[in-house]
Design an enzyme around this catalytic site. Structure first.
Site, PDB file in Angstrom:
ATOM      1  N   ASP A  42       0.857  -1.174   0.000  1.00 41.22           N
ATOM      2  CA  ASP A  42       0.000   0.000   0.000  1.00 41.22           C
ATOM      3  C   ASP A  42       0.900   1.233   0.000  1.00 41.22           C
ATOM      4  O   ASP A  42       2.119   1.136  -0.229  1.00 41.22           O
ATOM      5  CB  ASP A  42      -0.976  -0.017   1.185  1.00 41.22           C
ATOM      6  CG  ASP A  42      -0.274  -0.084   2.533  1.00 41.22           C
ATOM      7  OD1 ASP A  42       0.908   0.323   2.628  1.00 41.22           O
ATOM      8  OD2 ASP A  42      -0.910  -0.532   3.515  1.00 41.22           O
ATOM      9  N   LYS A  57       0.108  -7.414  11.650  1.00 42.87           N
ATOM     10  CA  LYS A  57       0.759  -7.330  10.341  1.00 42.87           C
ATOM     11  C   LYS A  57       2.136  -6.700  10.526  1.00 42.87           C
ATOM     12  O   LYS A  57       2.262  -5.630  11.114  1.00 42.87           O
ATOM     13  CB  LYS A  57      -0.072  -6.492   9.373  1.00 42.87           C
ATOM     14  CG  LYS A  57      -1.456  -7.080   9.091  1.00 42.87           C
ATOM     15  CD  LYS A  57      -2.272  -6.159   8.180  1.00 42.87           C
ATOM     16  CE  LYS A  57      -3.650  -6.738   7.888  1.00 42.87           C
ATOM     17  NZ  LYS A  57      -4.465  -5.844   7.039  1.00 42.87           N
ATOM     18  N   LYS A  96     -12.711  -1.362  -3.229  1.00 43.74           N
ATOM     19  CA  LYS A  96     -11.807  -0.350  -2.681  1.00 43.74           C
ATOM     20  C   LYS A  96     -10.427  -0.509  -3.297  1.00 43.74           C
ATOM     21  O   LYS A  96      -9.936  -1.628  -3.447  1.00 43.74           O
ATOM     22  CB  LYS A  96     -11.717  -0.451  -1.161  1.00 43.74           C
ATOM     23  CG  LYS A  96     -10.929   0.708  -0.528  1.00 43.74           C
ATOM     24  CD  LYS A  96     -11.062   0.718   0.987  1.00 43.74           C
ATOM     25  CE  LYS A  96     -10.158  -0.297   1.627  1.00 43.74           C
ATOM     26  NZ  LYS A  96     -10.277  -0.273   3.110  1.00 43.74           N
ATOM     27  N   LYS A 156      -6.276   1.223  -3.437  1.00 44.82           N
ATOM     28  CA  LYS A 156      -5.293   1.989  -2.683  1.00 44.82           C
ATOM     29  C   LYS A 156      -4.812   3.202  -3.476  1.00 44.82           C
ATOM     30  O   LYS A 156      -4.652   3.151  -4.708  1.00 44.82           O
ATOM     31  CB  LYS A 156      -4.097   1.104  -2.330  1.00 44.82           C
ATOM     32  CG  LYS A 156      -4.452  -0.124  -1.491  1.00 44.82           C
ATOM     33  CD  LYS A 156      -4.883   0.252  -0.092  1.00 44.82           C
ATOM     34  CE  LYS A 156      -5.102  -0.966   0.776  1.00 44.82           C
ATOM     35  NZ  LYS A 156      -5.376  -0.630   2.184  1.00 44.82           N
ATOM     36  N   ASN A 172      -4.067   5.184   3.306  1.00 48.41           N
ATOM     37  CA  ASN A 172      -3.226   4.588   4.353  1.00 48.41           C
ATOM     38  C   ASN A 172      -2.325   5.605   5.060  1.00 48.41           C
ATOM     39  O   ASN A 172      -1.126   5.388   5.239  1.00 48.41           O
ATOM     40  CB  ASN A 172      -2.394   3.440   3.801  1.00 48.41           C
ATOM     41  CG  ASN A 172      -3.231   2.210   3.521  1.00 48.41           C
ATOM     42  OD1 ASN A 172      -3.439   1.852   2.349  1.00 48.41           O
ATOM     43  ND2 ASN A 172      -3.742   1.561   4.554  1.00 48.41           N
ATOM     44  N   HIS A 220     -13.094  -2.659   9.965  1.00 51.75           N
ATOM     45  CA  HIS A 220     -11.906  -2.995   9.193  1.00 51.75           C
ATOM     46  C   HIS A 220     -11.552  -4.474   9.297  1.00 51.75           C
ATOM     47  O   HIS A 220     -11.473  -5.023  10.393  1.00 51.75           O
ATOM     48  CB  HIS A 220     -10.722  -2.158   9.692  1.00 51.75           C
ATOM     49  CG  HIS A 220      -9.397  -2.591   9.171  1.00 51.75           C
ATOM     50  ND1 HIS A 220      -8.478  -3.288   9.936  1.00 51.75           N
ATOM     51  CD2 HIS A 220      -8.828  -2.446   7.942  1.00 51.75           C
ATOM     52  CE1 HIS A 220      -7.404  -3.539   9.218  1.00 51.75           C
ATOM     53  NE2 HIS A 220      -7.575  -3.040   8.008  1.00 51.75           N
TER      54      HIS A 220
END
Length: 372
Positions: free
Chosen positions: A23, A59, A172, A174, A204, A304
């Site tokens: 991202d 993550k 969606k 990025k 992001n 999310h």
């Protein structure tokens, strides 16, 4: 008749992704491409033979820390009545109080909290959404996994078409690249491809306030469902300002790790979409606490990630929410979500409606048993 928690099994699981994904944080040099998801699973068993399952995740960093923290504090839940979820939750918070009430500490507790809610609903023989009290049997669903920045525009368009054919209702993609013109070119191409399909973009957190205002103004032309994380996640005032300035809704909240952090948005006058993440905010218990306050403030909801959990929670929200579709975690469960006609349907199975697969067991690096 009361019951008690007899044993907890904690599992540290590493799930590799088929292909690394990037991202805006990767393209701006702040993070490396994402190659795996690390999960903490908790299986709870009561003296009466009832069971529940929950999980949290991380993550890039934090997975081993979550496992270690919960292993250290989980014994305070042994012997407790699993119906008293918030009471147990507070005991877990106090057991680890020296490291705070957000971040890794509460994300570790989240896995056990989710498991207790799953157990409670299974014992009642109800889907979790029904136990809490559902407003709907399905939620609007959009896909994110096909829109990352390592993919070409043509790949994004192909994956978007495949998602729509599979019954998903929105897409969606990025944004947030170093050259903002590239973002606009990609959004324009995907918008032309999707016509009237709901389209969201996610920066992001990679814009400062000046760039965010300029980009939000440029993006107004594309009839977007929302612009996500245009600013640093903890810039409540900046997100509030954007939400009150532009017609396109602003969305944020996925990175916040406590109810007070989310409340900062409401206190700042935010008028956009909130995106709490149950494993990140600390579990279902704090998620529901914040959701009540968000609903009172008139905010829309789009949780999310972790659709296996959030489908149930979104179904209990008073106004129509969105649920995010990521297929990444699907190999860890025996069951699959039901997606059709642009919506994700709440399972009729009890609890969360998911059981752990052999693949999850094979990916487990370490386990710990708490209790006899």
């Amino acid at each position: 008749m009361s019951d008690s928690i007899r044993q907890l099994t904690l599992s540290h699981v590493v799930l590799p992704l088929a292909n690394p994904v990037s991202d805006a944080k990767v393209l701006t040099g702040r993070q490396r491409p994402l190659t795996e998801i690390v999960l903490l699973f908790v299986e709870v068993t009561t003296a009466g033979g009832h069971q529940g399952m929950g999980f949290s995740y991380s993550k890039r960093a934090g997975g081993p820390a979550q496992f270690a923290h919960l292993r250290e504090v989980a014994d305070v839940a042994i012997g407790r009545d699993p119906s008293d979820i918030d009471r147990i939750y507070q005991s877990l918070l106090w057991a680890g109080a020296s490291v705070g009430r957000s971040g890794v500490a509460t994300q570790a507790i989240a896995a056990l909290d989710v498991a207790m809610w799953d157990l409670k609903a299974r014992r009642a023989d109800l889907p979790l959404a029904k136990l809490i009290g559902a407003h709907r049997d399905s939620c609007r669903v959009y896909n994110t996994s096909g829109g990352f920045l390592q993919a070409s525009v043509e790949e994004v368009k192909e994956r978007a078409s495949a998602s729509l054919e599979a019954g998903i209702g929105g897409i969606k993609m990025k944004v947030g690249q170093p050259d903002w013109r590239t973002d606009l070119d990609r959004v324009s191409a995907v918008r032309d491809h999707l016509a009237a399909t709901p389209l969201m973009v996610d920066a992001n957190q990679q814009w400062d306030r000046a760039r965010a205002r300029r980009m939000c103004r440029e993006l107004e032309a594309y009839d977007l469902s929302w612009i996500e994380e245009p600013l640093d996640a903890w810039d409540a005032v900046g997100h509030s300002d954007l939400s009150q300035t532009f017609d396109t809704p602003i969305a944020t909240g996925e990175m916040l790790t406590s109810v007070p952090e989310h409340l900062a948005l409401i206190d700042a006058g935010y008028r956009g979409i909130v995106q709490p993440d149950a494993p990140r905010i600390g579990g279902i218990t704090p998620f529901l606490r914040f959701a009540t306050l968000a609903s009172h403030a008139g905010l829309a909801l789009a949780p999310h990630y972790a659709m296996e959990i959030h489908l149930h929670l979104a179904a209990t929200y008073p106004t129509e929410p969105w649920v995010e579709h990521f297929e990444w975690l699907s190999p860890l469960f025996n069951e699959r979500v039901d997606i059709r006609e642009g919506r994700m349907w709440v399972p009729e199975r009890s609890g969360l409606g998911f059981t752990l697969s052999d693949r999850m067991r094979a990916l487990t690096l370490e386990t710990a048993t708490v209790g006899p």
